[in-house]
Design an enzyme around this catalytic site. Structure first.
Site, PDB file in Angstrom:
ATOM      1  N   HIS A 198      21.768 -39.313   0.003  1.00 36.89           N
ATOM      2  CA  HIS A 198      20.506 -39.209   0.832  1.00 36.89           C
ATOM      3  C   HIS A 198      21.035 -38.076   1.787  1.00 36.89           C
ATOM      4  O   HIS A 198      20.128 -37.377   2.511  1.00 36.89           O
ATOM      5  CB  HIS A 198      19.959 -40.483   1.311  1.00 36.89           C
ATOM      6  N   GLU A 440      17.462 -31.395 -25.197  1.00 32.39           N
ATOM      7  CA  GLU A 440      18.851 -31.531 -24.595  1.00 32.39           C
ATOM      8  C   GLU A 440      19.799 -32.294 -25.471  1.00 32.39           C
ATOM      9  O   GLU A 440      20.900 -32.275 -25.209  1.00 32.39           O
ATOM     10  CB  GLU A 440      18.838 -32.112 -23.345  1.00 32.39           C
ATOM     11  N   ASP A 464      22.632 -31.026 -20.467  1.00 35.68           N
ATOM     12  CA  ASP A 464      22.862 -31.992 -21.518  1.00 35.68           C
ATOM     13  C   ASP A 464      23.131 -31.058 -22.568  1.00 35.68           C
ATOM     14  O   ASP A 464      24.033 -31.389 -23.494  1.00 35.68           O
ATOM     15  CB  ASP A 464      21.925 -33.151 -21.729  1.00 35.68           C
ATOM     16  N   CYS A 511      14.621 -26.506 -17.856  1.00 34.29           N
ATOM     17  CA  CYS A 511      14.603 -27.116 -16.282  1.00 34.29           C
ATOM     18  C   CYS A 511      16.158 -27.478 -16.039  1.00 34.29           C
ATOM     19  O   CYS A 511      16.536 -28.099 -15.229  1.00 34.29           O
ATOM     20  CB  CYS A 511      13.941 -28.335 -16.398  1.00 34.29           C
TER      21      CYS A 511
HETATM   22  C1  PEP Z   1      19.445 -31.461 -18.304  1.00 32.80           C
HETATM   23  O1  PEP Z   1      19.957 -32.236 -19.115  1.00 32.80           O
HETATM   24  O2  PEP Z   1      19.356 -30.363 -18.327  1.00 32.80           O
HETATM   25  C2  PEP Z   1      18.418 -32.057 -17.297  1.00 32.80           C
HETATM   26  C3  PEP Z   1      17.506 -31.266 -16.735  1.00 32.80           C
HETATM   27  O3  PEP Z   1      18.360 -33.352 -17.056  1.00 32.80           O
HETATM   28  P1  PEP Z   1      19.325 -34.125 -16.248  1.00 32.80           P
HETATM   29  O4  PEP Z   1      20.267 -33.032 -15.500  1.00 32.80           O
HETATM   30  O5  PEP Z   1      18.490 -34.830 -15.191  1.00 32.80           O
HETATM   31  O6  PEP Z   1      20.083 -34.775 -17.277  1.00 32.80           O
HETATM   32 MG    MG Z   2      19.499 -34.236 -19.194  1.00 39.52          MG
END
Ligand code: PEP
Ligand code: MG
Length: 590
Positions: A198, A440, A464, A511
């Protein structure tokens, strides 16, 4: 003997808030809370001891309330973090267990509290998850503030610091961080903590450089030492030589210039020279990060990671708690859309308050959608909260860790059941809410054509996808050189998903961190990825490079890139063709 004052020392930690600052170190300690004595309490005095503990909790709670009320305007959105700490004061694992220990073991309150905290630490010790480590840190901060009241130690009064300094501490609690006055504190350095702490989040909001996870900073750095904090690379330099000082002063002004230029234009649309429009959105983990997405010119929230609400406390949050938080985010972002990803915790994260057996390999275990399908009551609570919030703005639902068609069908069935229950209760929700899946896991990329028939959108999670495709642990330093976003295998996999999405009329988002690095943008554009979501601070640079590109050229360029057989080959091509464009936006290879 060396005179250590003369030697330049480099310490490597984790850069949690970008920027560079140079100044005098100011060490803040937590005297009195680390060493406590054990003594036995007479049976007759037990109630008095419990009362003493309760009043220490009350005093700590009152003090936190005062901090919340006096939080400067610019940090108001972070008051939520402090509110979660207030809830922790009465948490069963802390409050209940300490009282139980005083009673059962007839020991003083300090000792009981110390024992409870060290048990919690042991319980969480084997977990490598950064999120969870961050939450243990919250637990420790809360217990330390109680301890300070018990032992009568003076709390660190950051608000009273009256000179321009860089704070150096073993750890700084969010409550302490919130008292920072920007005109006094230039930067933060701590032994503990990491990206998801945080304190890191607040430092990013304040835009002060911060490096955490340095292990030994408080032992190496002395009061008034001159130090350099590089929040970009995670480096702290103690006793810099004149040469280093000049170098970092230059870097500092280059970075400030870069940040100013890039942020100035961040509200311009992400449109290429030839008129191809992209959406550049922000990833958030906490509701209060919404403000940075807006400030950095984000076109919406492409990924709201919802794990934090579960991990910041030691029991499952209620439907109403979740609903209120989702609704807050939606209302602030409106009319922009918010993609809420359902719970992506793995077995080891859930073990704190849900009975799930220990897993040898949690990353390949009961995580993401697998966990939710195994715990329908937890999943249904979240889905109802998301659906209820969808009546207040544009929400999309995103399922994590999908590896096969059955999981999508089962998850959609749960959404239908949640919707049904809301309808019966007469509660409004968006009946046409879009449903998407994270791509992913390699099997999802391979089966994209099948999965496309079931969903409205894909969101490529490269963090991932790279980990699972290249068999490289995303947090293991030893194999970090093999973690290659521009590995030809990854480019081909993204191409497949983008092509399937186009042919199936399914939207495709990206993302993962890959979307936030300007160096990858020409290729992503060439592959036809039009919707990108990233950490909010990366938005301005990505928008800037998009505005400097030509989409048709990028397409032609990407065709050539697909002929490359190594990541080095791909990178060489990128820098040959786009090196000067990257240079113009101020990009420097990290
Ligand atoms: C990813 O795996 O790219 C993702 C956006 O999810 P996280 O980073 O939360 O695993
Ligand atoms: Mg992920």
């Amino acid at each position: 003997m060396f005179d250590t004052n003369e030697i330049e020392i480099h310490l490597q930690g984790i850069g949690v808030s970008p920027g560079i600052c140079i100044g005098k170190a100011y060490l803040v300690g937590r005297e009195g809370v680390d060493i406590v004595d054990k003594y036995l309490i007479d049976e007759a005095d037990l109630q008095k001891e419990i009362k003493r503990f309760k009043s220490a909790v009350k005093n700590a709670n009152d003090k936190l309330q005062k901090i919340i009320e006096s939080t400067p305007e610019g940090l108001r959105e972070n008051a939520y973090i402090l509110e979660t700490h207030k809830v922790m004061f009465k948490d069963k694992m802390l409050y209940g267990k300490t009282i139980e220990t005083i009673k059962n073991e007839r020991v003083n309150a300090e000792w009981a509290l110390k024992k409870v905290v060290s048990n919690v630490k042991i319980m969480f010790n084997n977990m490598t998850d950064a999120y969870l480590q961050g939450r243990v840190a919250d637990f420790v901060h809360v217990s330390e503030s109680i301890m300070q009241n018990l032992v009568g130690a003076k709390a660190v009064d950051i608000a009273a610091i009256d000179k321009r300094v860089i704070l150096v501490a073993k750890d700084i609690s969010p409550a302490e961080t919130s008292q920072i006055q920007l005109e006094k504190i230039k930067g933060l350095v701590t032994d503990l903590g990491g990206k998801t702490s945080h304190t890191g989040i607040i430092a990013r909001t304040l835009e002060i450089p911060a490096v955490q996870g340095l292990d030994n900073a408080t032992r190496t750095i002395k009061n008034d030492d001159i130090i350099i904090v590089d929040g970009n690379s995670g480096m702290v330099i103690v006793h810099p030589t004149d040469h280093t000082l000049i170098e970092f002063e230059e870097r500092q002004s280059r970075f400030e210039e870069y940040r100013a230029v890039i942020t100035r234009d961040s509200h311009l649309p992400a449109e290429t020279i030839d008129g191809f429009k992209l959406k550049v959105m922000g990833n958030i983990e906490l509701p209060e990060e919404v403000v940075s997405v807006i400030n950095y010119g984000g076109d919406g929230i492409g990924l709201f990671r919802t794990e934090f609400q579960y991990l910041s406390q030691f029991h499952f949050p209620s439907e109403d708690e979740l609903f209120e938080q989702y609704k807050d985010v939606i209302e602030v972002m409106a009319p922009r859309s918010v993609t809420i990803r359902t719970l992506d915790i793995s077995g080891d994260k859930a073990v704190s308050y849900a009975a799930v057996s220990e897993e040898k390999n949690p990353v390949l275990g009961l995580r993401g959608i697998r966990y939710c399908l195994k715990k329908p009551e937890v999943f249904k609570t979240q889905l109802r909260a998301i659906l209820r919030a969808s009546a207040f703005g544009k929400i999309k639902i995103l399922f994590p860790m999908i590896s096969c068609q059955e999981e999508v069908m089962a998850a959609k069935k749960m959404v239908a059941e949640a919707a049904d229950s809301l309808e019966k209760a007469g509660l409004p929700f968006d009946e046409n809410i879009e449903i998407g899946i994270m791509i992913e896991v390699p099997s999802a990329a391979i089966m994209a054509d099948v999965l496309a028939k079931e969903v409205d959108f894909f969101s490529i999670g490269t963090n991932d996808l790279i980990q699972y495709s290249l068999a490289v642990d995303r947090v293991n330093k030893e194999v970090a050189h093999l973690y290659q976003p521009l590995n030809p295998a990854i480019i081909r996999m993204i191409k497949r998903v983008a092509d399937v999405a186009k042919n199936s009329h399914v939207k495709v988002f990206m993302c993962g961190e890959m979307a936030g690095d300007p160096v990858n943008i020409p290729i992503l554009l060439g592959l036809g990825i039009k919707r990108l979501s990233m950490n909010p601070q990366s938005i301005p640079a990505v928008k800037k490079i998009i505005r400097a590109l030509n989409a048709e050229d990028a397409k032609r360029f990407t065709k050539d890139v697909l002929k490359e057989t190594t990541e080095t080959g791909v990178l060489e091509r990128v820098f040959q063709t786009y090196g000067s464009t990257l240079f113009d936006i101020g990009y420097t290879e990290s």
